[in-house]
Design a protein around this motif. Structure first.
Motif, mmCIF file in Angstrom:
data_model
loop_
_atom_site.group_PDB
_atom_site.id
_atom_site.type_symbol
_atom_site.label_atom_id
_atom_site.label_comp_id
_atom_site.label_asym_id
_atom_site.label_seq_id
_atom_site.Cartn_x
_atom_site.Cartn_y
_atom_site.Cartn_z
ATOM 1 N N LEU A 143 0.832 -1.209 0.000
ATOM 2 C CA LEU A 143 0.000 0.000 0.000
ATOM 3 C C LEU A 143 0.866 1.258 0.000
ATOM 4 C CD1 LEU A 143 -2.894 -0.906 2.455
ATOM 5 C CD2 LEU A 143 -3.117 -0.266 0.048
ATOM 6 N N ALA A 144 1.914 1.266 0.821
ATOM 7 C CA ALA A 144 2.802 2.431 0.891
ATOM 8 C C ALA A 144 3.499 2.654 -0.442
ATOM 9 C CB ALA A 144 3.827 2.239 2.008
ATOM 10 N N ILE A 145 4.014 1.589 -1.038
ATOM 11 C CA ILE A 145 4.673 1.713 -2.338
ATOM 12 C C ILE A 145 3.664 2.148 -3.400
ATOM 13 C CG2 ILE A 145 5.861 0.428 -4.166
ATOM 14 C CD1 ILE A 145 7.040 -1.337 -1.885
ATOM 15 N N GLY A 146 2.458 1.613 -3.319
ATOM 16 C CA GLY A 146 1.415 1.986 -4.272
ATOM 17 C C GLY A 146 1.075 3.461 -4.212
ATOM 18 N N TRP A 147 0.877 3.982 -3.010
ATOM 19 C CA TRP A 147 0.531 5.403 -2.886
ATOM 20 C C TRP A 147 1.702 6.309 -3.251
ATOM 21 C CZ3 TRP A 147 -3.953 7.114 -3.550
ATOM 22 C CH2 TRP A 147 -5.061 6.390 -3.140
ATOM 23 N N VAL A 180 1.478 11.133 -10.591
ATOM 24 C CA VAL A 180 0.749 12.402 -10.757
ATOM 25 C C VAL A 180 1.737 13.558 -10.955
ATOM 26 C CG1 VAL A 180 -0.739 14.069 -9.578
ATOM 27 C CG2 VAL A 180 -1.323 11.639 -9.543
ATOM 28 N N ILE A 181 2.808 13.563 -10.188
ATOM 29 C CA ILE A 181 3.841 14.597 -10.367
ATOM 30 C C ILE A 181 4.428 14.499 -11.775
ATOM 31 C CG2 ILE A 181 6.135 15.354 -9.613
ATOM 32 C CD1 ILE A 181 5.280 14.461 -6.752
ATOM 33 N N GLY A 182 4.593 13.251 -12.263
ATOM 34 C CA GLY A 182 5.143 13.042 -13.598
ATOM 35 C C GLY A 182 4.277 13.580 -14.717
ATOM 36 N N ILE A 183 2.984 13.766 -14.469
ATOM 37 C CA ILE A 183 2.110 14.365 -15.483
ATOM 38 C C ILE A 183 2.543 15.797 -15.756
ATOM 39 C CG2 ILE A 183 -0.248 15.159 -15.944
ATOM 40 C CD1 ILE A 183 -1.225 12.715 -14.313
ATOM 41 N N PRO A 211 4.987 4.264 -15.919
ATOM 42 C CA PRO A 211 5.587 3.201 -15.085
ATOM 43 C C PRO A 211 5.187 3.296 -13.613
ATOM 44 C CG PRO A 211 7.244 4.149 -16.529
ATOM 45 C CD PRO A 211 6.015 4.989 -16.656
ATOM 46 N N PHE A 212 5.087 4.513 -13.090
ATOM 47 C CA PHE A 212 4.695 4.662 -11.689
ATOM 48 C C PHE A 212 3.247 4.244 -11.470
ATOM 49 C CE2 PHE A 212 8.318 7.710 -11.455
ATOM 50 C CZ PHE A 212 9.032 7.044 -10.487
ATOM 51 N N LEU A 213 2.366 4.586 -12.405
ATOM 52 C CA LEU A 213 0.963 4.188 -12.260
ATOM 53 C C LEU A 213 0.799 2.680 -12.425
ATOM 54 C CD1 LEU A 213 -0.855 7.146 -14.045
ATOM 55 C CD2 LEU A 213 -0.506 6.766 -11.591
ATOM 56 N N LEU A 214 1.583 2.073 -13.304
ATOM 57 C CA LEU A 214 1.532 0.611 -13.442
ATOM 58 C C LEU A 214 2.042 -0.071 -12.181
ATOM 59 C CD1 LEU A 214 2.712 0.177 -17.136
ATOM 60 C CD2 LEU A 214 0.422 -0.228 -16.212
ATOM 61 N N LEU A 215 3.096 0.480 -11.588
ATOM 62 C CA LEU A 215 3.603 -0.062 -10.331
ATOM 63 C C LEU A 215 2.547 0.069 -9.234
ATOM 64 C CD1 LEU A 215 5.812 -1.280 -8.567
ATOM 65 C CD2 LEU A 215 6.738 1.033 -8.279
ATOM 66 N N ALA A 216 1.885 1.211 -9.184
ATOM 67 C CA ALA A 216 0.826 1.418 -8.188
ATOM 68 C C ALA A 216 -0.298 0.407 -8.386
ATOM 69 C CB ALA A 216 0.288 2.843 -8.277
ATOM 70 N N ALA A 217 -0.698 0.198 -9.637
ATOM 71 C CA ALA A 217 -1.765 -0.774 -9.908
ATOM 72 C C ALA A 217 -1.346 -2.180 -9.477
ATOM 73 C CB ALA A 217 -2.123 -0.756 -11.392
#
Length: 132
Positions: A18-22, A29-32, A41-47
């Motif tokens: 959960l911590a890594i996901g958030w 979001v910052i990367g947008i 890649p960050f959103l895929l990791l979160a998913a």
């Protein structure tokens, strides 16, 4: 849609995921807005983290009106936009090159370059979408 969540039963692992996901959602979001930070890649990791830790957060992320399309298209097998591939590979090689310049250890340079080659091959093998 993609796969159903497979929750991990160990509470310590679930909280770590959960911590890594958030953290990954925040970085995505910052990367947008920040061109040097890749979003997908960050959103895929979160998913991936949410899929194993929280069905609620996984469904929230994949159905989010702004963040969901970044993930769903990839998970549904529609591929990665060409612009995203070029962006990810370019920034990765730029950062790996700079890191190799800064780190004098042969084994570390070898590891970084091997990782970059493997990630590049993986990205290039993915299906290419026309646009996002």
């Amino acid at each position: 849609m993609a796969q159903a969540p497979k929750l991990n039963r160990n509470p310590l692992i679930r909280y770590a995921l959960l911590a890594i996901g958030w953290l990954s959602v925040a970085l995505g979001v910052i990367g947008i807005f920040l061109p040097v930070l890749p979003t997908t890649p960050f959103l895929l990791l979160a998913a991936a983290c949410f899929m194993r830790s929280s069905e609620r957060f996984y469904l929230w992320l994949t159905s989010h009106p702004h963040l969901g399309p970044w993930i769903r298209d990839y998970l549904d097998g529609e591929g990665i936009p060409l612009k995203g591939k070029i962006y990810a590979i370019s920034l990765m090689w730029l950062s790996i090159g700079f890191s190799c310049y800064l780190v004098p250890l042969f084994w570390a340079r070898t590891f970084m370059l091997t990782s970059a080659v493997l990630v590049t091959l993986y990205i290039l093998r993915q299906k290419t979408r026309a646009s996002l």
